[in-house]
Design a protein around this motif. Sequence first.
Motif, PDB file in Angstrom:
ATOM      1  N   PHE A  53       1.113  -0.893  -0.061  1.00 50.08           N
ATOM      2  CA  PHE A  53      -0.037   0.205  -0.012  1.00 50.08           C
ATOM      3  C   PHE A  53       0.857   1.328   0.004  1.00 50.08           C
ATOM      4  O   PHE A  53       0.731   2.121  -0.928  1.00 50.08           O
ATOM      5  CB  PHE A  53      -0.839   0.089   1.204  1.00 50.08           C
ATOM      6  CG  PHE A  53      -1.625   1.186   1.733  1.00 50.08           C
ATOM      7  CD1 PHE A  53      -2.832   1.481   0.893  1.00 50.08           C
ATOM      8  CD2 PHE A  53      -1.183   2.181   2.489  1.00 50.08           C
ATOM      9  CE1 PHE A  53      -3.617   2.596   1.049  1.00 50.08           C
ATOM     10  CE2 PHE A  53      -1.776   3.273   2.696  1.00 50.08           C
ATOM     11  CZ  PHE A  53      -3.071   3.541   2.067  1.00 50.08           C
ATOM     12  N   VAL A  54       1.913   1.165   0.894  1.00 48.27           N
ATOM     13  CA  VAL A  54       2.583   2.431   0.864  1.00 48.27           C
ATOM     14  C   VAL A  54       3.497   2.553  -0.437  1.00 48.27           C
ATOM     15  O   VAL A  54       3.789   3.722  -0.770  1.00 48.27           O
ATOM     16  CB  VAL A  54       3.758   2.386   2.438  1.00 48.27           C
ATOM     17  CG1 VAL A  54       4.543   3.414   2.296  1.00 48.27           C
ATOM     18  CG2 VAL A  54       2.877   2.373   3.466  1.00 48.27           C
ATOM     19  N   LYS A  55       4.134   1.353  -0.771  1.00 46.82           N
ATOM     20  CA  LYS A  55       4.890   1.669  -1.881  1.00 46.82           C
ATOM     21  C   LYS A  55       4.187   2.156  -3.271  1.00 46.82           C
ATOM     22  O   LYS A  55       4.541   2.853  -4.066  1.00 46.82           O
ATOM     23  CB  LYS A  55       5.667   0.177  -2.489  1.00 46.82           C
ATOM     24  CG  LYS A  55       6.539  -0.219  -1.032  1.00 46.82           C
ATOM     25  CD  LYS A  55       6.905  -1.447  -1.512  1.00 46.82           C
ATOM     26  CE  LYS A  55       7.911  -2.105  -0.492  1.00 46.82           C
ATOM     27  NZ  LYS A  55       8.456  -3.625  -0.770  1.00 46.82           N
ATOM     28  N   ASN A  56       2.797   1.935  -3.243  1.00 48.48           N
ATOM     29  CA  ASN A  56       2.120   2.363  -4.235  1.00 48.48           C
ATOM     30  C   ASN A  56       1.585   3.851  -4.245  1.00 48.48           C
ATOM     31  O   ASN A  56       1.480   4.610  -5.202  1.00 48.48           O
ATOM     32  CB  ASN A  56       0.671   1.558  -4.496  1.00 48.48           C
ATOM     33  CG  ASN A  56       1.085   0.074  -4.873  1.00 48.48           C
ATOM     34  OD1 ASN A  56       2.068  -0.422  -5.724  1.00 48.48           O
ATOM     35  ND2 ASN A  56       0.115  -0.966  -4.609  1.00 48.48           N
ATOM     36  N   GLU A  57       1.510   4.333  -2.897  1.00 47.94           N
ATOM     37  CA  GLU A  57       0.759   5.332  -2.817  1.00 47.94           C
ATOM     38  C   GLU A  57       1.684   6.600  -2.222  1.00 47.94           C
ATOM     39  O   GLU A  57       1.635   7.743  -2.371  1.00 47.94           O
ATOM     40  CB  GLU A  57      -0.353   5.326  -1.703  1.00 47.94           C
ATOM     41  CG  GLU A  57      -1.312   4.520  -2.280  1.00 47.94           C
ATOM     42  CD  GLU A  57      -2.737   4.864  -1.701  1.00 47.94           C
ATOM     43  OE1 GLU A  57      -2.805   6.036  -1.115  1.00 47.94           O
ATOM     44  OE2 GLU A  57      -3.748   4.070  -2.163  1.00 47.94           O
ATOM     45  N   MET A  58       2.800   6.175  -2.081  1.00 49.17           N
ATOM     46  CA  MET A  58       3.997   7.284  -1.360  1.00 49.17           C
ATOM     47  C   MET A  58       4.307   8.227  -2.189  1.00 49.17           C
ATOM     48  O   MET A  58       4.935   7.867  -3.466  1.00 49.17           O
ATOM     49  CB  MET A  58       5.241   6.397  -0.797  1.00 49.17           C
ATOM     50  CG  MET A  58       6.370   7.339   0.065  1.00 49.17           C
ATOM     51  SD  MET A  58       5.458   7.836   1.535  1.00 49.17           S
ATOM     52  CE  MET A  58       5.471   6.346   2.511  1.00 49.17           C
ATOM     53  N   PRO A  59       4.294   9.763  -2.091  1.00 53.90           N
ATOM     54  CA  PRO A  59       4.636  10.445  -3.036  1.00 53.90           C
ATOM     55  C   PRO A  59       5.995  10.778  -3.160  1.00 53.90           C
ATOM     56  O   PRO A  59       6.684  11.631  -2.404  1.00 53.90           O
ATOM     57  CB  PRO A  59       3.827  11.723  -2.392  1.00 53.90           C
ATOM     58  CG  PRO A  59       3.965  11.579  -0.663  1.00 53.90           C
ATOM     59  CD  PRO A  59       3.562  10.167  -0.839  1.00 53.90           C
TER      60      PRO A  59
END
Length: 210
Positions: free
Chosen positions: A167-173
Motif C-alpha cells: 500500500f505504501v509503495k504504491n501511494e507514497m509521494p
Amino acid sequence: MGQIQIIVEGMTASGKSTIVNLLSERLNFKIMPEEFRDSLDLLSRFHRDRKWGFPMQINFLAKRFAQYLCASEEDNYIMDRSMFGDKVYAKLYYELGYFSDSQFGSYLTLYDSFMRNIKAPKLLILVRCPFDEIMRRIKMRGRPDEIEAGADYWQALYNAYVPFMDFVKNEMPGKCEILELDLANPEFIRTPAMIEKFIGDVKKFFPDKN
C-alpha cells in the motif's frame, strides 16, 4: 518545505510510541505525537457506536495532514503515525459498512488532495507484532474504549495492516526508505542488545546522527 525524517507506523498497541520515544531520545529527533483524542471524544463515541466512524476518520485525516505540514517545516522530526496509516483504518471501516459509498468517496477525495501537497519521509518504519501480543497489550493498558471494541474488531484491523507495505509503495509521494521492525518479543525495550541493533539499523539512514 523540509522533510520528515522518520514516520513510525503500525496498528494500535504494536509498540509505535515506544519506538518513537526511543529514537527521539537516542538520535535527538523532535516528536510529532499521534493525537487520537479531541474535544468531542470521537474515538470513544466510535467504539460505542459505529455511526461515528466517518466524522472520526475525517477528523483524524485533517489533523494528521496539519501535523504533517508542521513537521515538514524542519528536517528533524519523527512522526507517530501519519496519513498513510489513516487510510488503512478508513478502508477497513468502509469494508465493514461503517462508511457509506458516498462517505468513503468523500474521504478518498480529501485524502488524494492532501497527498498532492506532501513530500515522502526519508524513512518509514513499520512496526509489526503478533496478534496475541497486541491483545495482551490492549488488555494490560486497560483503556475502556479499546477493551469495549472487542477482539473481532482488533482482528479485522490486524488483517488490514498485513498488506501495508505494498500500500505504501504504491501511494507514497516520492522515494522513501522502508524498515520493518518485529516487536513480537515484549522484552525488546529491556534488552540492550536488541535496542543497539535497531538503533544501528536506523543510523545507516542517518549517518550524521550520533
